[in-house]
Write a protein that holds these residues in place. Structure first.
Motif, mmCIF file in Angstrom:
data_model
loop_
_atom_site.group_PDB
_atom_site.id
_atom_site.type_symbol
_atom_site.label_atom_id
_atom_site.label_comp_id
_atom_site.label_asym_id
_atom_site.label_seq_id
_atom_site.Cartn_x
_atom_site.Cartn_y
_atom_site.Cartn_z
ATOM 1 N N GLN A 190 0.820 -1.213 0.000
ATOM 2 C CA GLN A 190 0.000 0.000 0.000
ATOM 3 C C GLN A 190 0.855 1.264 0.000
ATOM 4 O O GLN A 190 0.371 2.347 0.335
ATOM 5 C CB GLN A 190 -0.974 0.014 1.188
ATOM 6 C CG GLN A 190 -1.983 -1.123 1.172
ATOM 7 C CD GLN A 190 -2.879 -1.052 -0.060
ATOM 8 O OE1 GLN A 190 -3.553 -0.075 -0.286
ATOM 9 N NE2 GLN A 190 -2.875 -2.113 -0.849
ATOM 10 N N GLN A 191 2.112 1.160 -0.389
ATOM 11 C CA GLN A 191 3.022 2.296 -0.445
ATOM 12 C C GLN A 191 3.031 2.884 -1.855
ATOM 13 O O GLN A 191 2.901 2.152 -2.834
ATOM 14 C CB GLN A 191 4.448 1.864 -0.065
ATOM 15 C CG GLN A 191 4.571 1.400 1.373
ATOM 16 C CD GLN A 191 4.200 2.486 2.351
ATOM 17 O OE1 GLN A 191 4.721 3.607 2.294
ATOM 18 N NE2 GLN A 191 3.276 2.185 3.255
ATOM 19 N N PRO A 192 3.199 4.211 -1.960
ATOM 20 C CA PRO A 192 3.286 4.845 -3.284
ATOM 21 C C PRO A 192 4.485 4.314 -4.067
ATOM 22 O O PRO A 192 5.529 4.001 -3.485
ATOM 23 C CB PRO A 192 3.478 6.325 -2.974
ATOM 24 C CG PRO A 192 3.090 6.501 -1.555
ATOM 25 C CD PRO A 192 3.304 5.183 -0.879
ATOM 26 N N LEU A 193 4.317 4.213 -5.377
ATOM 27 C CA LEU A 193 5.416 3.803 -6.249
ATOM 28 C C LEU A 193 6.210 5.048 -6.620
ATOM 29 O O LEU A 193 5.702 5.930 -7.313
ATOM 30 C CB LEU A 193 4.880 3.121 -7.506
ATOM 31 C CG LEU A 193 4.079 1.841 -7.285
ATOM 32 C CD1 LEU A 193 3.589 1.288 -8.605
ATOM 33 C CD2 LEU A 193 4.904 0.807 -6.552
ATOM 34 N N THR A 194 7.420 5.124 -6.123
ATOM 35 C CA THR A 194 8.295 6.249 -6.428
ATOM 36 C C THR A 194 9.613 5.705 -6.945
ATOM 37 O O THR A 194 9.963 4.546 -6.701
ATOM 38 C CB THR A 194 8.567 7.116 -5.180
ATOM 39 O OG1 THR A 194 9.282 6.326 -4.230
ATOM 40 C CG2 THR A 194 7.270 7.636 -4.570
ATOM 41 N N LEU A 195 10.362 6.540 -7.631
ATOM 42 C CA LEU A 195 11.658 6.143 -8.168
ATOM 43 C C LEU A 195 12.583 5.664 -7.051
ATOM 44 O O LEU A 195 13.381 4.752 -7.242
ATOM 45 C CB LEU A 195 12.281 7.317 -8.927
ATOM 46 C CG LEU A 195 13.589 7.057 -9.646
ATOM 47 C CD1 LEU A 195 13.446 5.917 -10.656
ATOM 48 C CD2 LEU A 195 14.058 8.327 -10.349
ATOM 49 N N GLN A 196 12.466 6.250 -5.883
ATOM 50 C CA GLN A 196 13.327 5.871 -4.759
ATOM 51 C C GLN A 196 12.980 4.503 -4.175
ATOM 52 O O GLN A 196 13.788 3.906 -3.485
ATOM 53 C CB GLN A 196 13.248 6.920 -3.636
ATOM 54 C CG GLN A 196 13.866 8.240 -3.985
ATOM 55 C CD GLN A 196 12.983 9.105 -4.876
ATOM 56 O OE1 GLN A 196 11.793 8.859 -5.025
ATOM 57 N NE2 GLN A 196 13.571 10.113 -5.483
ATOM 58 N N HIS A 197 11.770 3.989 -4.454
ATOM 59 C CA HIS A 197 11.338 2.733 -3.839
ATOM 60 C C HIS A 197 11.188 1.568 -4.815
ATOM 61 O O HIS A 197 10.839 0.473 -4.396
ATOM 62 C CB HIS A 197 9.988 2.948 -3.126
ATOM 63 C CG HIS A 197 10.081 3.916 -2.001
ATOM 64 N ND1 HIS A 197 9.504 5.158 -2.058
ATOM 65 C CD2 HIS A 197 10.707 3.850 -0.807
ATOM 66 C CE1 HIS A 197 9.758 5.805 -0.940
ATOM 67 N NE2 HIS A 197 10.494 5.038 -0.166
ATOM 68 N N VAL A 198 11.427 1.800 -6.086
ATOM 69 C CA VAL A 198 11.211 0.746 -7.082
ATOM 70 C C VAL A 198 12.493 0.516 -7.863
ATOM 71 O O VAL A 198 13.180 1.474 -8.228
ATOM 72 C CB VAL A 198 10.070 1.128 -8.061
ATOM 73 C CG1 VAL A 198 9.888 0.086 -9.137
ATOM 74 C CG2 VAL A 198 8.767 1.333 -7.292
#
Length: 174
Positions: A132-140
């Protein structure tokens, strides 16, 4: 100029663009989501030549994104309806819509997406359904899949190294 085919490339983005990457295709899909289904309606909405519209519709049908269905017999007329594959393109359009309003509208927003029930503007966000976390460049990060060849494995390794650098720089800025 001969069109390049991405059908055999291992990159899902390149394969997707091979089917819907041409802007007229995306605008046809936009109109289909707005309820347009007949050739004349598409032509009127887009101002596209009949020849080009015929080619684009034919390709979207061949790609399994639209379904051609006869609605009149004399003379024979068809409508173009979204398939399940086509309906699955909706989040891509929402994302393009939101990005365009955010970065290209210069406070002159002519159209906005609203919740059908409340009429209030929506703020779309891509999330990971597991966390349920936003998809961001820092997390994917990109990882090689089971069918990846050497080229995709190499690309994934480069992307993971880039992701590690992004993670490091975000830690330093905190």
């Amino acid at each position: 100029m001969k069109k390049v085919s991405f059908a055999e490339t291992p990159c899902p983005i390149a394969r997707s663009l091979g089917h819907v990457g041409e802007w007229w295709s995306i605008l046809i899909l936009r109109d289909a989501f707005h309820g347009i289904s007949k050739f004349d309606e598409f032509q009127q909405s887009l101002g596209l030549s009949p020849t080009l519209l015929t080619r684009r519709l034919k390709f979207l049908v061949e790609s399994g994104i639209l379904h051609k269905q006869r609605y009149q017999t004399r003379p024979t007329r068809y409508e173009y309806l979204l398939t399940e594959r086509g309906k699955d393109f909706f989040p891509v359009l929402v994302t393009l819509f939101h990005w365009g309003n955010t970065h290209l509208a210069d406070d002159n927003i002519a159209a906005q997406l609203v919740d059908r029930r409340s009429g209030k503007p929506i703020q779309p966000q891509l999330i990971d359904t597991m966390t349920q976390q936003p998809l961001t460049l820092q997390h994917v990060a990109l990882a090689a899949g089971p069918a990846a060849g050497e080229g995709m494995r190499s690309r994934a390794q480069r992307m993971q190294q880039h992701s590690a650098l992004l993670t490091e720089s975000s830690k330093e800025s905190v």
